[in-house]
Design a protein around this motif. Structure first.
Motif, PDB file in Angstrom:
ATOM      1  N   GLY A 125     -24.736 -22.991  22.191  1.00  0.00           N
ATOM      2  CA  GLY A 125     -26.048 -22.975  22.845  1.00  0.00           C
ATOM      3  C   GLY A 125     -27.178 -22.615  21.899  1.00  0.00           C
TER       4      GLY A 125
ATOM      5  N   ARG B 228     -36.818 -17.094  18.715  1.00  0.00           N
ATOM      6  CA  ARG B 228     -35.891 -16.887  19.838  1.00  0.00           C
ATOM      7  C   ARG B 228     -34.434 -17.027  19.392  1.00  0.00           C
TER       8      ARG B 228
ATOM      9  N   LEU C  32     -33.174 -19.767  18.163  1.00  0.00           N
ATOM     10  CA  LEU C  32     -32.698 -21.113  18.520  1.00  0.00           C
ATOM     11  C   LEU C  32     -33.039 -22.104  17.405  1.00  0.00           C
TER      12      LEU C  32
ATOM     13  N   ILE D 254     -35.905 -26.089  27.581  1.00  0.00           N
ATOM     14  CA  ILE D 254     -35.473 -24.976  26.710  1.00  0.00           C
ATOM     15  C   ILE D 254     -35.974 -23.637  27.264  1.00  0.00           C
TER      16      ILE D 254
ATOM     17  N   TRP E  38     -31.964 -24.023  29.139  1.00  0.00           N
ATOM     18  CA  TRP E  38     -31.026 -25.145  29.024  1.00  0.00           C
ATOM     19  C   TRP E  38     -31.225 -25.887  27.718  1.00  0.00           C
ATOM     20  N   GLN E  39     -30.254 -26.739  27.387  1.00  0.00           N
ATOM     21  CA  GLN E  39     -30.372 -27.546  26.169  1.00  0.00           C
ATOM     22  C   GLN E  39     -30.910 -28.942  26.498  1.00  0.00           C
TER      23      GLN E  39
ATOM     24  N   LEU F  16     -39.057 -22.159  17.940  1.00  0.00           N
ATOM     25  CA  LEU F  16     -37.724 -21.781  18.421  1.00  0.00           C
ATOM     26  C   LEU F  16     -37.120 -20.648  17.597  1.00  0.00           C
TER      27      LEU F  16
ATOM     28  N   ALA G  14     -30.926 -25.613  20.678  1.00  0.00           N
ATOM     29  CA  ALA G  14     -31.631 -25.833  21.950  1.00  0.00           C
ATOM     30  C   ALA G  14     -31.977 -27.307  22.115  1.00  0.00           C
TER      31      ALA G  14
END
Length: 503
Positions: free
Chosen positions: A171, A145, A147, A111, A115-116, A142, A174
């Motif tokens: 996206g 951010r 996410l 993350i 990327w996931q 998260l 995450a």
């Protein structure tokens, strides 16, 4: 020829037999090495760990310190993720050795790199357990951010599912956790860089191939097919000879120490005729404020019968323990009810949980100190070991009672006796796995990985390990010097079955 000793033919030590065995082992090693080399030519996203990243924040927030084994394995995984070659690692560790934390740290690295990460578990209950734990750890880190942690399962409401699918495609999700719903057609990831498969032996090879295809469709607009980094986890340790033969295309990491504060579980074999004493034992445990699992067997063919059996056991215990909440958990309960029952048990409000084997893996209730497994003779060895791992998770002295029934006037079958004996004698997962392999043979032990890939017909892993060692050394040399001959040899022995190794 008449002068050939019959004994050497019967015990397979004749040179002609040895030749067949060696050829077979070489073919198997060649196909594994070839799979490994093909993967090493593929491209994976480079996921470099950051000193001040999510992983460091997670470690600072956790209420416990990592064991030395967790730190070592975490570093092995981080090294793989930072390389442009796709990781293909199996993380094995006994019940309760702390694999989830290691998986969470790997997810953090992915993350951080933008990327996931997808985490797939074989059952909804296990996926939910992971979701509860990981969302608890990661969601607060998260959120700043922008996410989130997403959740995908088969039984979701359409509206919730749509929202999750959008978050995954954009996206914003995450980390995506779920059952095999994660690899269905309509799931589109924005940038999937790491896939984690829990209890990997419970997934068919085809499902693992599907997951890899999800990743290669991942970064839009990039012509190169990306390969995921793949981390598989298993609480059924793989004996060394199997790791050398059927898993030679994997890197294997092992968590070989338990976190502090885990108590060893005492295991007792008790005949069905002493059932009343066991119920007395339960009464005593509840009086001390402890909780108890009672597990009934689940046999695929007769779900209705099993349900009747579990319901009857539930009624019997409820009658024997007046005033105590006794829960019932089985595969036919709607997900919402399963969740409610588990929540009550986890909170301590329900002292006894009667269940078919849906609680096998991942369930974590530290206050539960007694596990009764009814008709223990019907369970497989690794399953018994998994179930036993649900107790002894806190500081209380814990026990596992294996209730067994002998057939009318008869005795237990030889394999059932061997399994129960192994459980009573050892709680070491590696020793259990070794005995399991000896009892069942590699065919059943490997389960789904082998769909389509024939097991050894001539060589025997237990007896021919010296030949296996030789074949392991010979295979890379053959591939380097005589690739055409090597390919012909694999085709002759394995035909199209070598494809399964890609998973």
């Amino acid at each position: 020829a008449p002068e050939v000793s019959l004994a050497t033919l019967e015990d397979r030590s004749h040179p002609a037999w040895l030749r067949l065995k060696v050829e077979e082992l070489v073919a198997q090693q060649l196909s594994q090495q070839r799979a490994r080399r093909e993967r090493e030519r593929q491209r994976a996203p480079v996921l470099a760990a950051r000193a001040d990243g999510l992983a460091a924040q997670l470690l600072a927030a956790l209420p416990f310190a990592l064991t030395a084994a967790q730190r070592r394995v975490g570093e092995e995984i981080a090294r793989n993720l930072a390389s442009p070659t796709p990781m293909h690692r199996l993380l094995q560790g006994d019940v309760g050795s702390g694999k989830t934390v290691v998986a969470a740290l790997a997810a953090c690295i992915a993350i951080d790199a933008g990327w996931q990460c997808a985490l797939m578990a074989p059952t909804e209950i296990l996926a939910e357990q992971h979701f509860a734990k990981l969302a608890d750890w990661l969601a607060p880190l998260l959120a700043p951010r922008g996410l989130q942690v997403a959740w995908l399962t088969g039984g979701q409401k359409k509206k919730d599912r749509q929202a999750m699918l959008q978050a995954i495609a954009s996206g914003a999700a995450a980390l995506v956790i779920g059952t095999h719903a994660v690899i269905q057609q309509q799931v589109r990831f924005a940038r999937l860089g790491l896939a984690i498969i829990d209890e990997q032996h419970r997934f068919g090879v085809q499902q693992r191939l599907d997951l890899r295809n999800k990743l290669s469709e991942s970064p839009q607009g990039d012509a190169t097919a990306w390969e995921p980094h793949l981390l598989m986890m298993s609480a059924t340790p793989i004996p060394r000879t199997l790791a050398m033969s059927y898993y030679a295309d994997l890197d294997v990491s092992t968590l070989d120490e338990l976190p502090p504060g885990r108590t060893p579980v005492l295991t007792r074999l008790v005949a069905e005729s002493r059932r009343d004493e066991v119920i007395e034992r339960i009464r005593a445990q509840i009086a001390q404020g402890r909780q108890v699992y009672w597990v009934c067997p689940l046999i695929e063919e007769s779900e209705a019968l099993d349900l009747r059996h579990a319901s009857a056991t539930h009624a019997e215990l409820a009658a024997a323990l007046p005033g105590q909440a006794v829960g019932l958990l089985h595969s036919r309960l709607p997900p919402a009810e399963k969740k409610a029952v588990m929540a009550q048990f986890a909170s301590g409000a329900m002292p006894v949980l009667v269940s078919t084997t849906v609680i096998e893996v991942g369930v974590d209730v530290p206050n539960a100190s007694l596990m009764v497994i009814e008709h223990a003779e019907r369970f497989g060895l690794s399953q018994l070991h998994q179930l036993r791992g649900r107790v002894g998770r806190g500081a209380a002295a814990s026990a596992c009672v294996l209730l067994y029934a002998t057939p009318e006037g008869g005795r237990l079958g030889e394999t059932a006796r061997e399994r129960l004996k192994a459980m009573a004698e050892t709680s070491d997962g590696f020793e259990i796995a070794r005995r399991d392999l000896a009892i069942r043979g590699p065919g059943e032990f490997l389960g789904a990985r082998q769909s389509g890939a024939a097991l050894l017909r001539f060589a025997d892993l237990a007896e021919d390990s010296a030949l296996l060692q030789w074949a392991r050394r010979a295979a890379p040399r053959l591939l380097d010097r005589w690739p055409e001959l090597a390919a012909r040899h694999v085709d002759r022995w394995l035909g199209g079955r070598a494809d399964y190794l890609k998973a």
